[in-house]
Structure formats: structure tokens, C-alpha cells
Motif scaffolding. Structure first.
Motif, PDB file in Angstrom:
ATOM      1  N   PHE A  60      60.595  24.351  -7.079  1.00  0.00           N
ATOM      2  CA  PHE A  60      59.894  25.505  -6.511  1.00  0.00           C
ATOM      3  C   PHE A  60      60.436  25.861  -5.135  1.00  0.00           C
ATOM      4  O   PHE A  60      60.677  27.031  -4.830  1.00  0.00           O
ATOM      5  CB  PHE A  60      58.399  25.193  -6.434  1.00  0.00           C
ATOM      6  N   TYR A  61      60.649  24.860  -4.292  1.00  0.00           N
ATOM      7  CA  TYR A  61      61.111  25.115  -2.937  1.00  0.00           C
ATOM      8  C   TYR A  61      62.618  25.327  -2.850  1.00  0.00           C
ATOM      9  O   TYR A  61      63.090  26.056  -1.975  1.00  0.00           O
ATOM     10  CB  TYR A  61      60.703  23.962  -2.012  1.00  0.00           C
ATOM     11  N   GLU A  62      63.378  24.704  -3.738  1.00  0.00           N
ATOM     12  CA  GLU A  62      64.831  24.743  -3.593  1.00  0.00           C
ATOM     13  C   GLU A  62      65.532  25.660  -4.595  1.00  0.00           C
ATOM     14  O   GLU A  62      66.663  26.090  -4.344  1.00  0.00           O
ATOM     15  CB  GLU A  62      65.397  23.325  -3.701  1.00  0.00           C
ATOM     16  N   LYS A  63      64.897  25.967  -5.723  1.00  0.00           N
ATOM     17  CA  LYS A  63      65.477  26.882  -6.703  1.00  0.00           C
ATOM     18  C   LYS A  63      64.421  27.887  -7.160  1.00  0.00           C
ATOM     19  O   LYS A  63      64.147  28.034  -8.361  1.00  0.00           O
ATOM     20  CB  LYS A  63      66.011  26.105  -7.912  1.00  0.00           C
ATOM     21  N   PRO A  64      63.806  28.581  -6.215  1.00  0.00           N
ATOM     22  CA  PRO A  64      62.670  29.434  -6.584  1.00  0.00           C
ATOM     23  C   PRO A  64      63.024  30.557  -7.552  1.00  0.00           C
ATOM     24  O   PRO A  64      62.251  30.841  -8.472  1.00  0.00           O
ATOM     25  CB  PRO A  64      62.190  29.974  -5.237  1.00  0.00           C
ATOM     26  N   ALA A  65      64.165  31.213  -7.356  1.00  0.00           N
ATOM     27  CA  ALA A  65      64.529  32.344  -8.222  1.00  0.00           C
ATOM     28  C   ALA A  65      64.753  31.874  -9.654  1.00  0.00           C
ATOM     29  O   ALA A  65      64.304  32.529 -10.614  1.00  0.00           O
ATOM     30  CB  ALA A  65      65.778  33.032  -7.683  1.00  0.00           C
TER      31      ALA A  65
ATOM     32  N   VAL B  79      52.536  29.556  -0.431  1.00  0.00           N
ATOM     33  CA  VAL B  79      53.748  30.141   0.140  1.00  0.00           C
ATOM     34  C   VAL B  79      54.603  30.650  -1.015  1.00  0.00           C
ATOM     35  O   VAL B  79      54.410  30.247  -2.171  1.00  0.00           O
ATOM     36  CB  VAL B  79      54.562  29.119   0.966  1.00  0.00           C
ATOM     37  N   ASP B  80      55.552  31.520  -0.678  1.00  0.00           N
ATOM     38  CA  ASP B  80      56.487  32.024  -1.681  1.00  0.00           C
ATOM     39  C   ASP B  80      57.902  31.872  -1.142  1.00  0.00           C
ATOM     40  O   ASP B  80      58.368  32.694  -0.352  1.00  0.00           O
ATOM     41  CB  ASP B  80      56.195  33.495  -1.990  1.00  0.00           C
ATOM     42  N   PRO B  81      58.619  30.817  -1.553  1.00  0.00           N
ATOM     43  CA  PRO B  81      59.972  30.586  -1.049  1.00  0.00           C
ATOM     44  C   PRO B  81      60.942  31.731  -1.338  1.00  0.00           C
ATOM     45  O   PRO B  81      61.976  31.832  -0.668  1.00  0.00           O
ATOM     46  CB  PRO B  81      60.405  29.301  -1.778  1.00  0.00           C
ATOM     47  N   LEU B  82      60.628  32.581  -2.310  1.00  0.00           N
ATOM     48  CA  LEU B  82      61.479  33.729  -2.579  1.00  0.00           C
ATOM     49  C   LEU B  82      61.527  34.704  -1.407  1.00  0.00           C
ATOM     50  O   LEU B  82      62.466  35.490  -1.281  1.00  0.00           O
ATOM     51  CB  LEU B  82      61.006  34.463  -3.845  1.00  0.00           C
TER      52      LEU B  82
ATOM     53  N   LEU C  34      52.064  21.461   3.131  1.00  0.00           N
ATOM     54  CA  LEU C  34      50.714  21.709   3.647  1.00  0.00           C
ATOM     55  C   LEU C  34      50.551  23.097   4.263  1.00  0.00           C
ATOM     56  O   LEU C  34      49.429  23.493   4.580  1.00  0.00           O
ATOM     57  CB  LEU C  34      50.359  20.651   4.706  1.00  0.00           C
ATOM     58  N   LEU C  35      51.640  23.820   4.444  1.00  0.00           N
ATOM     59  CA  LEU C  35      51.570  25.127   5.106  1.00  0.00           C
ATOM     60  C   LEU C  35      50.574  26.058   4.419  1.00  0.00           C
ATOM     61  O   LEU C  35      50.526  26.143   3.188  1.00  0.00           O
ATOM     62  CB  LEU C  35      52.954  25.790   5.092  1.00  0.00           C
ATOM     63  N   ASN C  36      49.787  26.743   5.233  1.00  0.00           N
ATOM     64  CA  ASN C  36      48.846  27.778   4.748  1.00  0.00           C
ATOM     65  C   ASN C  36      47.708  27.231   3.900  1.00  0.00           C
ATOM     66  O   ASN C  36      46.935  28.005   3.335  1.00  0.00           O
ATOM     67  CB  ASN C  36      49.577  28.848   3.923  1.00  0.00           C
ATOM     68  N   ARG C  37      47.607  25.900   3.790  1.00  0.00           N
ATOM     69  CA  ARG C  37      46.631  25.325   2.886  1.00  0.00           C
ATOM     70  C   ARG C  37      45.544  24.572   3.638  1.00  0.00           C
ATOM     71  O   ARG C  37      45.758  24.073   4.735  1.00  0.00           O
ATOM     72  CB  ARG C  37      47.310  24.354   1.907  1.00  0.00           C
TER      73      ARG C  37
END
Length: 267
Positions: free
Chosen positions: A236-241, A260-263, A101-104
Motif C-alpha cells: 500500500f505504501y510502496e506500490k500504491p498505483a 492517508v492516500d500514498p497516491l 499512525l498518521l491522521n489516525r
């Protein structure tokens, strides 16, 4: 005329009551959102939810407030042999759920009322009348079911692409419009790009699965589009790269949706 006046008065009274409750709810939320977790709570949470410790300060502060509201508004019920859902358990689950929910713009999973927590994997009846052993599930009727052992396993390992809370709460987002179809509620005009990108990524992914090739996305995502959305949320959150490298357009869609951008986070 008298009947109309009475009816109008009743409508006005009901409207005022609803408005008053909404005002009090928003006021209470604002108060809770302003609170951070204590230093000890933050340390304990970072231990059992590794991604929490990687967040930039401003996102961690925001997440703390979301956790307070989530715990205040949702019910947690112990199931099976679990005697109690402790405050720490609630914080670990709430932090993972509210990461989405962050930033949304959101309303704290408004359809959700209860989190049912088992100590370990649990048995449940499937659609065929048989029994499955499950780690978690999301119901469109207001509940999420979780295994605490799986919650910890997912939270403590932030780079394996598996997190049962992220998975089940992605389903909650998907189910918000009443249908689990891999397309959560989007801003007006966003569905065309979402459908194009997700259809292309899903097709590429299932083709790799059918050829027996390894993929960064867990094979369970090939079950159907709803499971694909939940699984790629975990990725997306755990293997973003790795996700960005293999599915750049899909990564961009998720980054735009989750805001958000987990990278950009620590490692």
C-alpha cells in the motif's frame, strides 16, 4: 461503615493518582508533538527513509511530532554485535513505525515497550525447535525485533514493496486486540466490509500464487491472513498505483484504515 469509608478513600486516591499521571503524560506528549526535527535531521531521515521526503508538509510536520513521542516512550536495545542504537537509528525506525499512525486515532502502540535491534539478519529458534535466519519479528508481549541492515534497505528503496519496519508494525496493529488474524482494531461496524474485501483479495491472491502467476503483493503474504495484512501494508505504501489497479477494493479499505492516500504523495 468505617471500612467502606476507608475503601472509598483508597479508591479515590488511586483514581486521582492515575488521573494525575495520565494528565502529565498527555501534557508531555502535547509538548513533544509540537516539535519538528531539525533541518539536518530531516535531510538525514529523508536519505534513509525515502517516503519521509515524499510526504506533504503537514504530514511531515505531524510525523516529526510522532517520532519525538515514540523515541521518548519506547526503549531501544542493541543486540548481537551492535554496540549502540544512535539517535538517527531511532529516528529512522520511529518514522517508519509512526507512518502507520498518521491522521489516525491511536495511542502509540500501547502494548509495545522495546525495540530490539541487531546489526544484520539474526538467528532465532522457530516453533519446531530449529533455527531460522530472520530480518524482523513482532511479539505480542511488548517487543519488536529488527535488523538495522534490513531497516535501511527497506527505507532507502520506497518502491519495491519491502519494508521490514512497516511489516512488523502492521503486525503490532493487528496484535492490538490480542490476536494476529489480519484484522486490526476497526471502528464499530467496519469489520463486515473488511472481512469481505480481505477474504476476496486473499482468495484471489492465493489462487494466483497456486497458478504460479506473478503478483504485485509479495508471495510471503500467502502464508496466512496475518502475514497478508502485513505484506499488503508494505505494498500500500510502496506500490500504491499497482495495488489500486489490481485490488481496488483492498486499496480503498487500507486507505480508509490508515487515513492517508500514498497516491497523492510525490514520487
Amino acid at each position: 461503615m468505617t471500612g467502606l469509608l476507608v475503601a472509598s478513600g483508597l479508591v479515590a486516591t488511586v483514581f486521582a493518582a492515575i488521573t494525575g499521571r495520565s494528565h502529565l503524560k498527555n501534557k508531555k506528549r502535547a509538548s513533544l508533538l509540537a516539535n519538528n526535527l531539525s533541518a539536518d535531521e530531516r535531510a538525514a531521515l529523508a536519505k534513509d527513509f525515502h517516503l519521509y521526503g515524499l510526504l506533504p508538509d503537514h504530514l511531515r510536520d505531524e510525523l516529526d511530532g510522532l517520532v519525538h513521542v515514540f523515541i521518548e516512550e519506547k526503549s531501544f536495545e542493541p543486540c548481537g554485535e551492535l554496540e549502540e542504537v544512535t539517535l538517527h537509528m531511532k529516528q529512522v525506525i520511529a518514522a517508519q513505525a509512526c507512518l502507520l499512525l498518521l491522521n489516525r486515532k491511536h495511542d502509540f502502540y500501547p502494548r509495545l515497550r522495546t525495540i530490539l535491534l541487531y546489526p544484520n539478519a539474526y538467528k532465532a529458534t522457530n516453533h519446531q525447535g530449529g533455527t531460522d535466519v530472520r530480518l524482523g519479528e513482532s511479539w505480542g508481549t511488548g517487543s519488536v525485533v529488527l535488523s538495522w541492515k534490513s531497516v535501511l534497505a527497506g527505507g532507502q528503496n520506497s518502491n519495491d514493496g519491502h519494508d521490514v519496519v512497516l511489516h512488523e508494525f502492521a503486525h503490532q496493529l493487528d496484535q492490538a486486540d490480542g490476536e494476529a488474524d489480519g484484522a486490526p482494531e476497526l471502528e464499530q461496524g467496519g469489520y463486515r466490509d473488511w472481512a469481505r474485501v480481505f477474504h476476496s483479495a486473499y482468495s484471489k491472491f492465493t489462487t494466483k500464487l497456486n497458478k504460479g502467476q506473478k503478483t504485485v503483493i509479495d508471495p510471503y503474504g500467502g502464508t496466512n491472513p496475518a502475514e497478508f495484512f502485513a505484506v499488503v501494508t508494505e505494498t500500500f505504501y510502496e506500490k500504491p498505483a499497482q495495488l489500486q489497479k489490481n485490488y481496488p477494493e483492498l486499496y480503498d479499505q487500507l486507505r480508509e484504515y490508515y487515513q492517508v492516500d500514498p497516491l497523492e504523495w510525490g514520487s
